[in-house]
Write an enzyme that holds these catalytic residues in place. Structure first.
Site, PDB file in Angstrom:
ATOM      1  N   SER A   1       0.669  -1.481  -0.028  1.00  0.00           N
ATOM      2  CA  SER A   1      -0.135   0.113   0.073  1.00  0.00           C
ATOM      3  C   SER A   1       0.876   1.148   0.072  1.00  0.00           C
ATOM      4  O   SER A   1       1.835   1.286   0.130  1.00  0.00           O
ATOM      5  CB  SER A   1      -0.916   0.306   1.271  1.00  0.00           C
ATOM      6  OG  SER A   1      -0.358   0.748   1.870  1.00  0.00           O
ATOM      7  N   CYS A   2       0.281   1.997  -0.079  1.00  0.00           N
ATOM      8  CA  CYS A   2       0.837   3.830  -0.553  1.00  0.00           C
ATOM      9  C   CYS A   2       0.416   4.223   1.253  1.00  0.00           C
ATOM     10  O   CYS A   2       0.851   4.929   1.326  1.00  0.00           O
ATOM     11  CB  CYS A   2       0.366   4.632  -1.879  1.00  0.00           C
ATOM     12  SG  CYS A   2       0.526   4.170  -3.217  1.00  0.00           S
ATOM     13  N   ASP A   3       1.104   3.323   2.062  1.00  0.00           N
ATOM     14  CA  ASP A   3       1.330   3.823   3.444  1.00  0.00           C
ATOM     15  C   ASP A   3       2.359   3.944   4.571  1.00  0.00           C
ATOM     16  O   ASP A   3       2.672   1.943   4.258  1.00  0.00           O
ATOM     17  CB  ASP A   3      -0.040   3.357   4.055  1.00  0.00           C
ATOM     18  CG  ASP A   3      -0.320   4.087   5.604  1.00  0.00           C
ATOM     19  OD1 ASP A   3       0.481   3.968   6.144  1.00  0.00           O
ATOM     20  OD2 ASP A   3      -1.315   4.327   5.690  1.00  0.00           O
TER      21      ASP A   3
END
Lengths: 380, 380
Positions: A327-329
């Site tokens: 994820s883009c986290d």
């Protein structure tokens, strides 16, 4: 890893359905685990902690084997009933319950409830008249890989008042519960908590109230990278502590295994999406998987649980890797403070097997953070 | 909190549907936020970070207003297209992509991709021939309330090689991106990253490659308990830094606000399930809500984001509380290290309003941990 899981995953690959991560749980292992608990603690009833893995097939198997169930919500009670358990085998073990949920559980036939304060006792007296309640006490989680916070339970000194309050309000003051900390690797940890429990039994007896039950909680470990004691060692240590503190008046006991019941029954297959370095002189490689904190591996928070990982390149030389999710986290990093040794032959597209993932993975998945679907799950 | 949200919540209560926590997002605020960004940075295109809140109504409004979209996965691309955006307004901004997902995005018409290493460039060259790529560089997140890890981006010194590799493989080496850290309260933080970006532009120019775009990333804050600078201050600081480092050859720029676009547009209504103390001399009360880390408030991890909380008893004297969620998980505690001051009149059944929750709440929810359903969401 079992032959049945291996064959299932091979068939899935052959069918071209291996496009995302999936968990496979082998019911044979769950059955073995149940029987190990039953043998190790023959006079103790097993209440499976449904939150660890509420897959219908797991609940149905355990219901057939005679297990009871520890539930956290009305939904879990309904799932357990749907799997074939009768309500007399269900405990509503969450100390934090809305009064309307207590009423709903009572209407469904549940008669056993956890409390840790007088306000919760009052809700139960109103919504579930005459029910049995047990009071959870705080106990320190030394020795656990995932120490519990102070969230659940009251100080042992406060428990007699809570239970006496229940008795006064027409409930059955039934017993005491505690939790020695998740993934507890020291079987001796039950001793201190049982000492507190016995003191509460004595205190209540002086007030004319006979408690009957000690809920020994969960905390039974599953094997990740380190070895853990066998269940039998826990049974022996607990029996010794019970004898020591309760003498020849050993109460009814229950345990609430979750991780210990299903953890080692599950394997996640995932895929390497990217392998890179952050700079030319970066000493570690970054290995990004298609599974991370938000689609199944939430228990890697603070790098607490360190899962065994098998790869197609096992046997190659290894090198330290930072392991991260897709994820883009930025918090979706699995192991960074303590990098993970993985084979240098591991590359984009390689499959990896993450073992010991039968507990606390599927239902932890986010509904769709970053558009990634929840973890797919198969029970065989 | 807006009148529209207040009226919605009142109607929900009157209808007796307020049995669980819910988020309400006011589209008027989203519209205001979009226009503030457009005014503050008139020469910059806005790419809304879909992951912050992918509600169809939010995406459709932003598509109508002319926004572009930063997406993390094929599902987010599909959601954005379904909301009315054309593929030329979509960036596939995740640096970690499966090659088949790149191919799928390309088939859907997407032509703008993020990279941070040569291996990712090679995937894009194969699966999205001729596409534009921008290289994300690492930059330290000083001043951010949620500092980013090193998960995304390469060292600035490595970026020219990554972009030159893209150029050699027939892709358009399009620009540079960075992220100054989420909830970034210091508008001056863009300066250092823009200095690095300008150096990369110069380096590539010497190699005969003209970069065109700087992706200024997200990080624009929303107001929680502390005040934050207005968007205009960010626009001015960024324009000054662009002029300083790029002179009169200011490149095309884009921003990727997520939290700054929807954070303050949402309010969660939740309910107090239990108020208790752990012992007679416990200086703090424990307040348990029906929402926690697993059904919407994941960003309270490490107590990073501290949401403003309004209660029906506001105005009363306050006392320190530990705030926790409803699940049987000991890590589901929202604020403990730094207890939260809440009115002493707060009691079981009280409603609370958690403000600034329009971003990073709904899709973070677990599918059903402990049997609790995902956060309900309404967009009005």
């Amino acid at each position: 890893m079992t032959d049945r899981i291996r064959e299932f995953l091979e068939a899935r690959r052959r069918a071209g359905r291996d496009t995302g991560p999936c968990l496979v749980v082998d019911l044979d292992i769950v059955r073995d685990n149940y029987q190990s608990f039953a043998r190790a603690l023959p006079d103790t009833r097993v209440f499976y902690a449904v939150k660890a893995n509420p897959a219908p097939e797991v609940l149905a198997l355990l219901a057939r084997l005679g297990s009871c169930f520890d539930t956290a919500s009305v939904v879990e009670i309904e799932q357990t009933l749907a799997a074939g358990a009768t309500p007399d085998r269900i405990s509503f073990g969450n100390t934090i319950k809305k009064e309307r949920d207590i009423a709903r559980a009572y209407a469904l036939g549940v008669r056993l409830f956890a409390v840790d304060c007088e306000a919760e006792v009052e809700k139960i007296a109103r919504a579930a008249p005459g029910a049995r309640v047990f009071c959870r006490i705080l106990c320190d989680g030394d020795g656990a890989e995932w120490p519990l916070s102070r969230k659940f339970g009251c100080a042992p000194q406060m428990a007699p008042r809570v239970l006496e309050h229940a008795h006064r309000l027409g409930l059955t003051a039934y017993g005491v519960s505690f939790h020695v900390g998740s993934q507890q690797r020291d079987p001796g940890m039950w001793d201190g908590a049982l000492k507190s429990a016995a003191e509460i039994f004595n205190d209540l007896a002086e007030r004319g109230i006979q408690l009957q039950m000690v809920n020994l909680g969960g905390g039974f470990p599953t094997k990740y990278l380190k070895n853990v004691p066998v269940v039998k060692a826990y049974g022996q240590a607990i029996f010794r502590a019970l004898s020591k503190h309760f003498g020849n008046r050993i109460p009814e006991t229950i345990i609430e295994p979750g991780r210990g019941m299903v953890g080692n029954a599950g394997v996640i297959e995932a895929e390497v999406v990217l392998v890179s370095r952050k700079s030319d002189d970066d000493p570690v490689r970054w290995v990004y998987l298609d599974i991370g904190k938000f689609n199944g591996l939430a228990e890697t928070t603070d790098e607490m649980i360190r899962y065994p990982i098998r790869t197609e390149a096992d046997g190659d030389a290894t090198a330290p890797c930072v392991l991260a999710g897709p994820s883009c986290d930025s918090i979706d990093v699995l192991y960074e403070k303590d990098p993970y040794l993985l084979p240098i032959g591991l590359e984009i597209g390689s499959k990896v097997l993450i073992e010991g993932t039968g507990a606390y993975t599927t239902t932890y998945s986010s509904v769709g953070f970053n558009g990634f679907p929840p973890l797919e799950s198969f029970v065989i």
